[in-house]
Design an enzyme around this catalytic site. Structure first.
Site, PDB file in Angstrom:
ATOM      1  N   GLY A   9       0.744  -1.203   0.097  1.00 14.75           N
ATOM      2  CA  GLY A   9       0.120   0.124  -0.112  1.00 14.75           C
ATOM      3  C   GLY A   9       0.813   1.299   0.065  1.00 14.75           C
ATOM      4  N   ALA A  10       0.955   2.023  -1.287  1.00 15.60           N
ATOM      5  CA  ALA A  10       1.550   3.259  -1.206  1.00 15.60           C
ATOM      6  C   ALA A  10       0.697   4.440  -1.221  1.00 15.60           C
ATOM      7  CB  ALA A  10       2.363   3.292  -2.628  1.00 15.60           C
ATOM      8  N   SER A  12      -0.985   6.984   2.224  1.00 18.15           N
ATOM      9  CA  SER A  12      -0.507   7.931   2.974  1.00 18.15           C
ATOM     10  C   SER A  12       0.550   7.442   4.095  1.00 18.15           C
ATOM     11  CB  SER A  12      -1.661   8.452   3.860  1.00 18.15           C
ATOM     12  OG  SER A  12      -2.660   9.109   2.983  1.00 18.15           O
ATOM     13  N   ASN A 106      -6.530   0.927  11.554  1.00 24.14           N
ATOM     14  CA  ASN A 106      -7.233   1.602  12.575  1.00 24.14           C
ATOM     15  C   ASN A 106      -8.421   0.661  12.970  1.00 24.14           C
ATOM     16  OD1 ASN A 106      -7.921   3.877  14.268  1.00 24.14           O
ATOM     17  ND2 ASN A 106      -8.225   5.074  12.747  1.00 24.14           N
ATOM     18  N   LYS A 185      -8.573   3.921  21.267  1.00 26.10           N
ATOM     19  CA  LYS A 185      -8.599   4.774  20.218  1.00 26.10           C
ATOM     20  C   LYS A 185      -9.939   4.668  19.412  1.00 26.10           C
ATOM     21  CE  LYS A 185      -5.953   6.418  15.974  1.00 26.10           C
ATOM     22  NZ  LYS A 185      -5.131   5.742  15.181  1.00 26.10           N
ATOM     23  N   ASN A 189     -12.764   7.269  18.881  1.00 30.93           N
ATOM     24  CA  ASN A 189     -13.349   7.485  17.441  1.00 30.93           C
ATOM     25  C   ASN A 189     -14.715   7.530  17.523  1.00 30.93           C
ATOM     26  OD1 ASN A 189     -14.050   6.500  14.735  1.00 30.93           O
ATOM     27  ND2 ASN A 189     -11.960   6.919  14.359  1.00 30.93           N
ATOM     28  N   ASN A 203     -14.355  18.953  14.772  1.00 30.62           N
ATOM     29  CA  ASN A 203     -14.374  18.360  15.854  1.00 30.62           C
ATOM     30  C   ASN A 203     -14.899  19.250  16.910  1.00 30.62           C
ATOM     31  OD1 ASN A 203     -13.434  16.065  14.674  1.00 30.62           O
ATOM     32  ND2 ASN A 203     -11.401  16.195  15.592  1.00 30.62           N
ATOM     33  N   SER A 253     -11.286  12.151  10.544  1.00 34.18           N
ATOM     34  CA  SER A 253     -10.895  11.261   9.335  1.00 34.18           C
ATOM     35  C   SER A 253     -12.373  10.881   8.794  1.00 34.18           C
ATOM     36  CB  SER A 253     -10.169  10.190   9.633  1.00 34.18           C
ATOM     37  OG  SER A 253     -10.497   9.375  10.697  1.00 34.18           O
ATOM     38  N   GLU A 265     -14.157   3.557   7.349  1.00 33.34           N
ATOM     39  CA  GLU A 265     -13.984   2.277   8.007  1.00 33.34           C
ATOM     40  C   GLU A 265     -14.719   1.946   9.138  1.00 33.34           C
ATOM     41  OE1 GLU A 265      -9.206   1.643   7.684  1.00 33.34           O
ATOM     42  OE2 GLU A 265      -9.775   3.576   8.740  1.00 33.34           O
TER      43      GLU A 265
END
Ligand code: NAP
Length: 306
Positions: A9-10, A12, A106, A185, A189, A203, A253, A265
């Site tokens: 995975g190229a 971020s 994540n 996390k 989220n 936010n 995100s 996600e």
């Protein structure tokens, strides 16, 4: 001989890790999606451009596709959670018997799916507060310096390659409590990101919705206790309030994914939390309602709801 870091995975985070490892002189190979992407990368000079503090650096990194035959001993999986299981399935024939997979995804759920697909590999879970975004193909901006925790819930012994991360200037720590970190996390989220989408705000906009935030935090507290993760719940509400304040000007995100028409996600964040609640018979009516509202919101915009 030094073990090669295969980086799948190229995007971020993959580009950010590959560029830092490669510029430290370590052997790195990107694993790209298909021959078309490989051709495009090579036409660009087979170089990743890393932008840090406004300065850009061009780092040569060689690349290949999943169908290459060279064995893989160490794989940094840097795709989205929903792509992780399939990406590893494609590479199974190439994984050496003692392969190690480092999972940057994540949320929760994708790590277990990957571990089930590759039962002989050691799976190391990561939780990162670093921030990067892809300005264009093969060009990544290191937007937020942070920290990466790494751990293996099945084996507390640290791997020898942590020295590679040290040599590459990747701030990290090995922890026996990686699941607590990932749950914490995930809870942060769940308390923030879906509401920023539904209220279409930064936010900081959640400061106008303190009761909604407090109710979600209290349900998340209970859920974490039911799931055997009480440490992940410690002072959750205060930390959520602190994060809302500290990142008031930022879009979450999930908000960015939705406004840019990208798949979220959700299944590995709020979806995972709601499924865990059902499994543990833990009543979380507000989280469930939040999930329903979010799914409707995504569907109304033609986005995937899983
Ligand atoms: P991203 O920019 O979308 O990059 C994902 C990359 O994976 C894409 O380049 C994609 O290829 C590639 N990919 C997917 N399936 C593949 C396959 N089968 N073979 C080869 N490549 C494949 O995502 P990201 O932002 O780096 O996020 C990765 C994970 O890290 C996510 O779970 C995210 O939540 C987490 N994370 C990200 C950040 C951040 O700041 N970005 C911070 C903390 C955690 P294509 O380019 O061909 O589509």
């Amino acid at each position: 001989m030094a073990v090669t870091w295969h980086v799948l995975g190229a995007g971020s985070l993959g580009s950010l890790w590959a560029a830092r490892l490669a510029r430290a002189g370590l052997p790195v190979k990107l694993v790209l999606r298909n021959a078309e992407r490989l051709t495009a990368y090579e036409a660009n000079g087979a170089v990743i451009t890393l932008v840090e503090h406004g300065a850009e650096q061009h780092v040569p990194v060689s690349a290949q596709i999943a169908e290459s035959v060279e064995p893989i001993e160490r794989l940094l999986l840097a795709c989205k959670a929903y792509d992780a299981e399939q990406a590893v399935a494609n590479l199974l024939p190439r994984l050496s018997p003692n392969a190690e997979l480092i999972l940057l995804q994540n949320g929760l759920g994708s790590q277990d799916a990957v571990a089930a697909k590759a039962p002989h590999a050691r799976c190391i879970f990561a939780s990162s507060t670093e921030g990067a975004f892809r300005e264009q193909d093969w060009r990544v901006v290191f937007a937020g310096h942070g920290f990466t925790w790494l751990g293996d819930p099945r084996n507390a012994a640290p791997p020898s390659w942590l020295t590679d991360l040290h040599d590459s200037g990747i701030p990290h720590e090995w922890t026996p409590d990686i699941l607590t970190r990932l749950w914490r996390k995930l809870a942060l989220n769940c308390a923030i990101n879906p509401l920023t989408v539904l209220h279409d705000c930064r936010n900081g906009g959640l400061q106008q919705h303190p009761c909604e935030v407090a109710t979600l935090c209290s349900e998340l507290d209970e859920l974490l206790a039911c799931c055997g993760q009480p440490a992940a719940a410690l002072d959750l509400h205060s930390e959520v309030q602190r994060v809302i304040q500290a990142t008031a000007a930022n879009y979450s995100s999930m908000h960015q994914d939705v406004t840019q028409g990208r798949r979220t996600e959700i299944s590995y964040l709020l979806g995972y939390a709601c499924a865990a609640a059902t499994r543990h018979r833990c009543a979380v009516p507000h989280l469930s309602q939040l999930q329903e509202r979010l799914v409707q919101h995504l569907a109304a915009r033609g986005l995937r709801t899983d």
